[in-house]
Design a protein around this motif. Structure first.
Motif, PDB file in Angstrom:
ATOM      1  N   ALA A 108       0.824  -1.213   0.000  1.00 20.05           N
ATOM      2  CA  ALA A 108       0.000   0.000   0.000  1.00 20.05           C
ATOM      3  C   ALA A 108       0.859   1.264   0.000  1.00 20.05           C
ATOM      4  O   ALA A 108       0.457   2.285  -0.555  1.00 20.05           O
ATOM      5  N   LEU A 109       2.034   1.189   0.594  1.00 21.43           N
ATOM      6  CA  LEU A 109       2.931   2.350   0.627  1.00 21.43           C
ATOM      7  C   LEU A 109       3.804   2.456  -0.618  1.00 21.43           C
ATOM      8  O   LEU A 109       4.446   3.480  -0.834  1.00 21.43           O
ATOM      9  N   ALA A 110       3.817   1.428  -1.437  1.00 20.18           N
ATOM     10  CA  ALA A 110       4.689   1.381  -2.622  1.00 20.18           C
ATOM     11  C   ALA A 110       4.047   2.081  -3.812  1.00 20.18           C
ATOM     12  O   ALA A 110       3.892   1.502  -4.883  1.00 20.18           O
ATOM     13  N   ILE A 111       3.684   3.335  -3.610  1.00 25.93           N
ATOM     14  CA  ILE A 111       3.080   4.092  -4.710  1.00 25.93           C
ATOM     15  C   ILE A 111       4.168   4.729  -5.553  1.00 25.93           C
ATOM     16  O   ILE A 111       5.272   4.982  -5.084  1.00 25.93           O
ATOM     17  N   GLY A 112       3.826   4.968  -6.804  1.00 32.99           N
ATOM     18  CA  GLY A 112       4.749   5.611  -7.726  1.00 32.99           C
ATOM     19  C   GLY A 112       3.978   6.438  -8.728  1.00 32.99           C
ATOM     20  O   GLY A 112       2.750   6.576  -8.629  1.00 32.99           O
TER      21      GLY A 112
END
Length: 147
Positions: free
Chosen positions: A10-14
């Motif tokens: 969920a924190l691995a946005i790009g």
């Protein structure tokens, strides 16, 4: 999948993450009232750190974290998790990099179609709120992997 792996995802946005993947809730304490205030907001991941920002105008959430920097990030895409954090001010070089990255995203055709006008870098640099999210859990302070 463990909860920790789901949080890492969920924190691995790009730059190519969807609006849903960028959308979180935050709970701040009111600057004057001291009462909890929960809002929906996008978060951004730039150069290994997470940030909150918004359109160039006064924002209640920003007044709240300036008065009471402790807040909670509520993940809701792919996992439900409440992550205690602190809002940290940023210096001008970081502000320039983050706002530029956010506007690159905002000015993409699929997102710009939902905004009334093209976003101005000068206006955002001068008037947009911006803080770094520093999670209490040290494992979250860099891109988590949680094996």
């Amino acid at each position: 999948m463990t909860l920790n792996v789901a949080i890492a995802r969920a924190l691995a946005i790009g730059p190519d993450s969807s609006a849903a993947e960028r959308t979180i809730d935050i709970t701040t304490l009111g600057a004057r009232s001291g009462l909890p205030r929960r809002i929906e907001i996008w978060f951004h991941h730039v150069d290994g750190c997470w940030y909150l920002t918004g359109m160039p105008m006064p924002r209640s959430w920003y007044a709240n974290v300036r008065a009471n920097p402790r807040f909670v990030v509520h993940l809701k895409h792919g996992v439900q998790a409440d992550l205690p954090a602190t809002a940290m001010p940023v210096d001008e070089p970081i502000r320039q990099r983050v706002i530029t990255a956010v506007l690159d995203l905002q000015n993409r055709p699929e997102i710009a179609a939902r905004v009334s006008r093209r976003q101005s870098l000068d206006e955002w640099l001068a008037h947009s709120p911006l803080v770094e999210i520093v999670f209490d859990d040290e494992r979250l302070r860099t891109q988590p992997t949680f094996e």
